[in-house]
Scaffold this active site. Sequence first.
Site, PDB file in Angstrom:
ATOM      1  CG  HIS A  11      -0.811  -0.125   5.920  1.00  0.00           C
ATOM      2  ND1 HIS A  11      -1.090   1.323   5.735  1.00  0.00           N
ATOM      3  CD2 HIS A  11      -1.652  -0.640   4.779  1.00  0.00           C
ATOM      4  CE1 HIS A  11      -2.153   1.569   5.014  1.00  0.00           C
ATOM      5  NE2 HIS A  11      -2.444   0.379   4.358  1.00  0.00           N
ATOM      6  CG  ASN A  50     -10.835  -0.847   3.114  1.00  0.00           C
ATOM      7  OD1 ASN A  50      -9.811  -1.213   2.552  1.00  0.00           O
ATOM      8  ND2 ASN A  50     -11.007  -0.152   4.183  1.00  0.00           N
ATOM      9  CG  HIS A  51      -9.630   3.410   2.630  1.00  0.00           C
ATOM     10  ND1 HIS A  51     -10.624   3.709   3.537  1.00  0.00           N
ATOM     11  CD2 HIS A  51      -8.653   2.774   3.570  1.00  0.00           C
ATOM     12  CE1 HIS A  51     -10.409   3.374   4.584  1.00  0.00           C
ATOM     13  NE2 HIS A  51      -9.188   3.065   4.763  1.00  0.00           N
ATOM     14  CG  HIS A  79      -6.408  -3.821   4.869  1.00  0.00           C
ATOM     15  ND1 HIS A  79      -6.932  -2.785   4.612  1.00  0.00           N
ATOM     16  CD2 HIS A  79      -6.991  -4.386   6.326  1.00  0.00           C
ATOM     17  CE1 HIS A  79      -7.767  -2.262   5.589  1.00  0.00           C
ATOM     18  NE2 HIS A  79      -7.875  -3.348   6.722  1.00  0.00           N
ATOM     19  CD  GLU A 102      -7.229   0.338   0.542  1.00  0.00           C
ATOM     20  OE1 GLU A 102      -8.347   0.547   0.247  1.00  0.00           O
ATOM     21  OE2 GLU A 102      -6.757   0.180   1.756  1.00  0.00           O
ATOM     22  CG  ASN A 103      -4.255   3.073   1.860  1.00  0.00           C
ATOM     23  OD1 ASN A 103      -3.920   2.074   1.949  1.00  0.00           O
ATOM     24  ND2 ASN A 103      -5.300   3.703   2.226  1.00  0.00           N
ATOM     25  CG  HIS A 155      -7.080  -4.528   0.516  1.00  0.00           C
ATOM     26  ND1 HIS A 155      -5.674  -4.128   0.499  1.00  0.00           N
ATOM     27  CD2 HIS A 155      -7.869  -3.722   1.274  1.00  0.00           C
ATOM     28  CE1 HIS A 155      -5.802  -2.944   1.051  1.00  0.00           C
ATOM     29  NE2 HIS A 155      -7.141  -2.730   1.496  1.00  0.00           N
ATOM     30  CG  ASP A 157      -1.884  -0.991   1.321  1.00  0.00           C
ATOM     31  OD1 ASP A 157      -3.118  -1.049   1.195  1.00  0.00           O
ATOM     32  OD2 ASP A 157      -1.317  -2.336   1.291  1.00  0.00           O
TER      33      ASP A 157
END
Length: 265
Positions: free
Chosen positions: A175, A67-68, A173, A39-40, A148, A8
Site C-alpha cells: 500500500h 490474500n484477502h 500489497h 482485494e481490499n 502480491h 490496492d
Amino acid sequence: MKVLMIGDIFARAGRIVVSKVLPQLIQEYQIDLVVANAENVTHGKSILRQHYDELKDIGVSIFTSGNHIFKNSEVSKYIDEVGDLLKPANMSLYTPGPGTTVVSVKNKTVRITNLMGRSFMDHVDNPYPIFEEIIANDNSDIHLVDFHAEASAEKLAFAWSFDGKITALVGTHTHVQTTDNRILPKGTAYITDLGMCGSFNSIIGAKPEEVITKEKTGLPARFTPSEDLSDLIFSGVVISINEDNNKAEKIERILIHLHNDEDYH
C-alpha cells in the site's frame, strides 16, 4: 497501447477516489486497458458483487487480488461467473476462480496473471513452477503480472527471473508506492509496489489509532478503514507498450492527491 495498473483499492475512501480519478485518467492518457487490485475494496477486505459492478461501470477491465480475496464469502459465489476477477494462481486448487486470463485489446491478446508471494504471507504454493507452466502454455502477445507480496526482494527476484519473458510485473500489497519504476535489462517493465487508493491520513488504509494500539501494547486490535476523506490518494502506473514488437517502452508512476474531497481536473 497504454495500460493503467491501479494499486490496492481500500474500502469506501478508495472507491471514492477511483470513481473521481479513473474516468479522467482514461481520457487523459488514452488508456486501452485498466487492471486494478481489488482485494481490499469492501471495508478493507475482499469485494462484494455490488462494488465489483460499480468499478466495472467506471472503467476497470480486470481485477487482481491477494490474500484477502476470500474473506467475504460472497466472492466465492460469483468469481467463476464473471471471469475477470482473479485470485493468485498459486493459491490452493480448492479455491474457486481463475488465476490468469486472456483478453483482446486493439487486436492483441493480453494475458493478465495474479500471483502471491510467500514471505510473511498466508500459505500459498511456490509461484515459480506454477508461473513457468502458465508461460509454457501461453502464446499471448502481451503478459502483465500482479505479484502480491510483502517482501520487496521477493518481488524483485521474481521479476528478474522472468525478465524478457513477460511484458510487465507490478507489485502490490504494501500500500506504499515505491519509486523504482523502470524497464529491466531484458525489457520487462517493473515496480516493487503500485501503492494504494484510499485515505492518505491512515496507516495503509486503516484508522491510525487502532494500528498504534496493537503496535504499542501487543494486544489484539480490530483494524477498521479510515473514514478521513480530507486527503484521498490514487496510486498506480501507466505502462506504454510498443504495438509493433509488444515490448514495454515506459512505466510511469501515477500519484494523485485529492484534498478536501475536491473533484479531480
